[in-house]
Design a protein around this motif. Sequence first.
Motif, short mmCIF file in Angstrom:
data_model
loop_
_atom_site.label_atom_id
_atom_site.label_comp_id
_atom_site.label_asym_id
_atom_site.label_seq_id
_atom_site.Cartn_x
_atom_site.Cartn_y
_atom_site.Cartn_z
N ASP A 1 -6.12 -0.77 -2.93
CA ASP A 1 -5.62 0.06 -4.03
C ASP A 1 -5.08 -1.04 -5.15
O ASP A 1 -4.89 -0.61 -6.28
N TYR A 2 -4.69 -2.08 -4.58
CA TYR A 2 -4.00 -3.10 -5.76
C TYR A 2 -4.71 -4.57 -5.89
O TYR A 2 -4.61 -4.97 -6.55
N ARG B 1 2.68 1.95 -3.11
CA ARG B 1 1.51 2.42 -4.18
C ARG B 1 1.69 1.17 -5.20
O ARG B 1 1.60 1.52 -6.47
N LYS C 1 0.74 -1.13 0.00
CA LYS C 1 0.17 -0.05 -0.12
C LYS C 1 0.99 1.12 -0.29
O LYS C 1 0.57 2.20 -0.81
N ARG D 1 0.20 -1.35 -7.76
CA ARG D 1 -1.01 -1.36 -8.60
C ARG D 1 -1.24 -2.61 -9.44
O ARG D 1 -2.50 -2.51 -9.99
N THR E 1 -5.37 -3.74 1.10
CA THR E 1 -5.18 -3.97 -0.18
C THR E 1 -6.13 -3.35 -1.23
O THR E 1 -6.19 -3.78 -2.36
#
Length: 246
Positions: A110-111, A80, A77, A82, A108
């Motif tokens: 964000d990805y 960053r 996280k 992706r 998790t």
Amino acid sequence: MKLTIVGSGTILPDPDRGPCALLIEAAGLRVLVDGGSGTLRTLTKLGHDPRELDAQVLSHRHLDHAGELPSLLFLHKVARRRRPFPIFGGGGLTTLIERIEAAFGELTADYGAPVTELSLRGPDGVALAPGLRLSTAPAVHKHGALHLAFEADGHRVVFSGDTGPSSALTQLCRGADLLVTECAYATPGEDHLCAAEIAAMVAEARPARVVLTHLYPDVDESTALATIAATGVRVERGFDGWSWEG
Ligand SMILES: [Zn+2]
Ligand SMILES: [Zn+2]
């Protein structure tokens, strides 16, 4: 295919050995296997960037094998990430991830960390990538415990996970290039292996090479190694940073 022992110890504090963790590199993937506390630091010391891991496989949900998971998800996280971070393990893994998310705050989101639960009733398997297959079988232990076998480039390496004596593990070891096995106990017990039990299994399955990890302090290393070496199969004790390539 390359296997590195990242953590060769137990949950007991040891300045030289972290709790259980392995790294598998094959088919262009870097797969973390288990990951007790301190795994991120040891991976880094061994020259691997934990942010670049492609996936994780958990043999079971004991803290000496899975304790670093929230930190790894938090690292992704903060860094960053992706792309998804797939996680594989036995039944109950989905609930574990949901509870980590609830406790530590949607690590998790964000990805994405898609979970694949493998069977606790019999042999199972999944392709981690074209050219890298994970085969599993239920282990004789608690909390969703599996034996793990990784196959790539015509080679097979087997990791016992934590287990009592197991015919499923013996099956996986037939023809294996390498067996990384726990040797937690000095004498027979229900939920871990001792050297005499490993020797019996190795004598039957004949893997090419055996490496011992996860020894508790009352296991005498030289006696354990001699017991298994009497089968004629090459055996040694692993350490943090020990590696095999085939
Ligand atoms: Zn365990
Ligand atoms: Zn353990």
